[in-house]
Write a protein that holds these residues in place. Structure first.
Motif, PDB file in Angstrom:
ATOM      1  N   PHE A 166       9.611  -7.045  31.246  1.00  0.00           N
ATOM      2  CA  PHE A 166       8.928  -7.687  30.046  1.00  0.00           C
ATOM      3  C   PHE A 166       8.979  -9.278  30.136  1.00  0.00           C
ATOM      4  N   ASP A 167      10.188 -10.007  30.208  1.00  0.00           N
ATOM      5  CA  ASP A 167      10.269 -11.416  30.006  1.00  0.00           C
ATOM      6  C   ASP A 167       9.207 -12.193  31.244  1.00  0.00           C
ATOM      7  N   PRO A 168       9.116 -11.530  32.317  1.00  0.00           N
ATOM      8  CA  PRO A 168       8.331 -12.148  33.454  1.00  0.00           C
ATOM      9  C   PRO A 168       6.739 -12.132  32.927  1.00  0.00           C
ATOM     10  N   ARG A 169       6.369 -11.211  32.118  1.00  0.00           N
ATOM     11  CA  ARG A 169       5.069 -11.045  31.899  1.00  0.00           C
ATOM     12  C   ARG A 169       4.707 -11.951  30.414  1.00  0.00           C
ATOM     13  N   GLY A 170       5.889 -12.262  29.850  1.00  0.00           N
ATOM     14  CA  GLY A 170       5.558 -13.254  28.562  1.00  0.00           C
ATOM     15  C   GLY A 170       6.018 -14.419  28.556  1.00  0.00           C
ATOM     16  N   VAL A 171       6.413 -15.217  27.510  1.00  0.00           N
ATOM     17  CA  VAL A 171       6.852 -16.609  27.509  1.00  0.00           C
ATOM     18  C   VAL A 171       8.440 -16.507  27.510  1.00  0.00           C
ATOM     19  N   PRO A 173      12.029 -16.709  26.803  1.00  0.00           N
ATOM     20  CA  PRO A 173      12.826 -16.469  25.502  1.00  0.00           C
ATOM     21  C   PRO A 173      13.445 -17.762  25.185  1.00  0.00           C
ATOM     22  N   TYR A 174      13.225 -18.401  23.674  1.00  0.00           N
ATOM     23  CA  TYR A 174      14.215 -19.351  23.116  1.00  0.00           C
ATOM     24  C   TYR A 174      14.046 -20.524  23.776  1.00  0.00           C
ATOM     25  N   VAL A 175      12.998 -20.766  24.794  1.00  0.00           N
ATOM     26  CA  VAL A 175      12.677 -22.137  25.264  1.00  0.00           C
ATOM     27  C   VAL A 175      11.487 -22.592  25.380  1.00  0.00           C
ATOM     28  N   GLY A 176      10.487 -21.610  25.384  1.00  0.00           N
ATOM     29  CA  GLY A 176       9.040 -21.701  25.300  1.00  0.00           C
ATOM     30  C   GLY A 176       8.524 -22.284  23.902  1.00  0.00           C
ATOM     31  N   SER A 177       7.435 -22.531  23.684  1.00  0.00           N
ATOM     32  CA  SER A 177       6.935 -22.943  22.414  1.00  0.00           C
ATOM     33  C   SER A 177       6.626 -21.794  21.576  1.00  0.00           C
ATOM     34  N   LEU A 178       6.399 -20.603  21.904  1.00  0.00           N
ATOM     35  CA  LEU A 178       6.176 -19.365  21.178  1.00  0.00           C
ATOM     36  C   LEU A 178       7.595 -18.724  20.970  1.00  0.00           C
ATOM     37  N   GLU A 179       7.536 -18.362  19.621  1.00  0.00           N
ATOM     38  CA  GLU A 179       8.830 -17.431  19.498  1.00  0.00           C
ATOM     39  C   GLU A 179       8.867 -15.911  20.353  1.00  0.00           C
ATOM     40  N   PRO A 180      10.056 -15.568  20.585  1.00  0.00           N
ATOM     41  CA  PRO A 180      10.263 -14.163  21.186  1.00  0.00           C
ATOM     42  C   PRO A 180       9.340 -12.960  20.187  1.00  0.00           C
ATOM     43  N   THR A 232      31.748 -11.155  17.902  1.00  0.00           N
ATOM     44  CA  THR A 232      30.563 -11.857  18.808  1.00  0.00           C
ATOM     45  C   THR A 232      29.400 -11.156  18.822  1.00  0.00           C
ATOM     46  N   LEU A 233      29.386  -9.953  19.032  1.00  0.00           N
ATOM     47  CA  LEU A 233      28.248  -9.259  18.863  1.00  0.00           C
ATOM     48  C   LEU A 233      27.583  -8.980  17.543  1.00  0.00           C
ATOM     49  N   ALA A 234      28.378  -9.008  16.613  1.00  0.00           N
ATOM     50  CA  ALA A 234      28.117  -9.015  15.142  1.00  0.00           C
ATOM     51  C   ALA A 234      27.094 -10.171  14.872  1.00  0.00           C
ATOM     52  N   THR A 235      27.546 -11.639  15.325  1.00  0.00           N
ATOM     53  CA  THR A 235      27.211 -12.838  15.261  1.00  0.00           C
ATOM     54  C   THR A 235      25.757 -12.807  15.946  1.00  0.00           C
ATOM     55  N   ALA A 236      25.599 -12.478  17.248  1.00  0.00           N
ATOM     56  CA  ALA A 236      24.436 -12.394  17.716  1.00  0.00           C
ATOM     57  C   ALA A 236      23.299 -11.491  17.085  1.00  0.00           C
ATOM     58  N   THR A 237      24.010 -10.354  16.586  1.00  0.00           N
ATOM     59  CA  THR A 237      22.919  -9.403  15.960  1.00  0.00           C
ATOM     60  C   THR A 237      22.474  -9.799  14.698  1.00  0.00           C
ATOM     61  N   ALA A 238      23.300 -10.699  13.806  1.00  0.00           N
ATOM     62  CA  ALA A 238      22.987 -11.316  12.641  1.00  0.00           C
ATOM     63  C   ALA A 238      21.899 -12.526  13.097  1.00  0.00           C
ATOM     64  N   GLY A 239      21.936 -13.162  14.149  1.00  0.00           N
ATOM     65  CA  GLY A 239      20.743 -13.974  14.654  1.00  0.00           C
ATOM     66  C   GLY A 239      19.480 -13.325  14.676  1.00  0.00           C
ATOM     67  N   ASP A 240      19.598 -12.271  15.511  1.00  0.00           N
ATOM     68  CA  ASP A 240      18.384 -11.471  15.758  1.00  0.00           C
ATOM     69  C   ASP A 240      17.913 -10.786  14.407  1.00  0.00           C
ATOM     70  N   ALA A 241      18.615 -10.451  13.660  1.00  0.00           N
ATOM     71  CA  ALA A 241      17.953  -9.947  12.170  1.00  0.00           C
ATOM     72  C   ALA A 241      17.413 -11.188  11.347  1.00  0.00           C
ATOM     73  N   LEU A 242      18.015 -12.423  11.509  1.00  0.00           N
ATOM     74  CA  LEU A 242      17.156 -13.458  10.835  1.00  0.00           C
ATOM     75  C   LEU A 242      16.142 -13.842  11.450  1.00  0.00           C
ATOM     76  N   ASP A 243      16.081 -13.563  12.825  1.00  0.00           N
ATOM     77  CA  ASP A 243      14.723 -13.927  13.780  1.00  0.00           C
ATOM     78  C   ASP A 243      13.624 -13.051  13.028  1.00  0.00           C
ATOM     79  N   LEU A 244      14.066 -11.806  12.733  1.00  0.00           N
ATOM     80  CA  LEU A 244      12.709 -11.056  12.095  1.00  0.00           C
ATOM     81  C   LEU A 244      12.731 -11.506  10.967  1.00  0.00           C
TER      82      LEU A 244
END
Length: 311
Positions: A166-171, A173-180, A232-244
């Protein structure tokens, strides 16, 4: 603690027999045969009871022998270090993205991610040794551990698809100008849930193995608590939820949520990797206990009765 052996643990209180042959000082390796447990090593001065605490487990007779000690010890090491290497391979890839975008340094992550995928496969194989390492585990506990190992199959598939297809076909993640994309966020969330579920299902058996070490069981040696891993997993999950969630906002709110989500994902992922490293070192310390059945007092103390008989 004084060198004369005061304040012995409850299970050794009132005892002052002598060590049998083969017991060596935990600090310098001096042979302690014939010394009282209330004494001290004549070579380095370490209280004998310190060696006793490091080598003798008062519950040794209660612990069921492992079916395959060497296989279990290797399996625990491969499980922990394989997961750590897989996580580190993702970090190397993300750092490579930064180098490629901001410093114009060409970096191919294919080899790194292939190594990470292989390490994750090995971690799953190592986890198989923890399904039923010894007698006395309930059928439900064994089934839970077996399910935890089976969860490696979708986890490995997700790792391969997300990072190597997936990643090699897209931008980047978290570094490019476009959002994941929402698809990638969903893939990350699924990965996190699988990791959390796998740990939760395997942890009772892992705890049973850790309990074989008197020092680790009683907190005399710091270990990586499973609660930290889940936090730590809950923290990262909260970040993904905020991303949406941030995609539904606009203006200043979207900007603030955008910063918070990146911080939560980065901090949660970093601390999770640190926790994995800690768990791997715990596995390394545990290996000696798994290779040999824990020693009881009768294993290291000279029998007074036999001495009397010899006289």
């Amino acid at each position: 603690m004084s060198a004369n052996g005061d304040n012995l643990p409850e299970w050794a209180a009132g005892l002052a027999p002598e060590f049998g042959r083969g017991m060596r000082c935990a600090q310098c390796g001096y042979e302690l045969g014939g010394l009282s447990i209330r004494g001290a090593c004549p070579e380095c001065g370490l209280p004998v009871r310190a060696t006793l605490l490091a080598a003798v487990d008062p519950r040794a007779s209660e612990l069921a022998p492992l079916f395959a000690p060497r296989l279990t010890a290797v399996g625990v090491l491969v499980w922990a270090w394989g997961a750590t290497v897989a996580a580190l391979s993702v970090w190397v890839t993300r750092l490579g993205d930064v180098a490629s975008r901001h410093f114009d340094i060409r970096f191919s992550s294919e080899g790194v991610l292939t190594a990470g995928l292989g390490a994750l496969v090995l971690s799953g194989i190592g986890a198989m040794t923890m399904i039923r390492p010894h007698r006395g585990l309930g059928a439900r506990q064994v089934r839970m551990a077996g399910l935890g190992v089976l969860l490696y199959l979708p986890l490995i598939a997700l790792f391969w698809f997300m990072h190597m297809r997936f990643d090699p076909r897209g931008v980047m993640p978290y570094v490019g100008s476009l959002e994941p994309s929402s698809t990638r966020i969903a893939l990350r969330l699924a990965t996190t849930l699988l990791i959390a579920a796998g740990f939760a299902l395997l942890w009772p058996n892992i705890s049973a193995l850790i309990a074989r070490s008197f020092l680790m069981r009683t907190g005399r040696v710091d270990t990586q608590p499973v609660s930290v891993l889940f936090l730590t997993l809950a923290t990262a999950t909260a970040g993904d939820a905020l991303d949406l969630t941030s995609r539904l906002a606009s203006g200043l709110a979207a900007d603030v949520l955008g910063v918070v989500k990146v911080v939560l994902i980065a901090v949660g992922s970093f601390l999770f990797t640190v926790a994995l490293v800690g768990l791997s070192f715990d596995a390394w310390r545990l290996r000696r206990v798994l290779l040999e059945h824990p020693l009881g007092l009768a294993d290291v103390l000279a029998e007074r009765s036999s001495e009397g008989g010899d006289e």
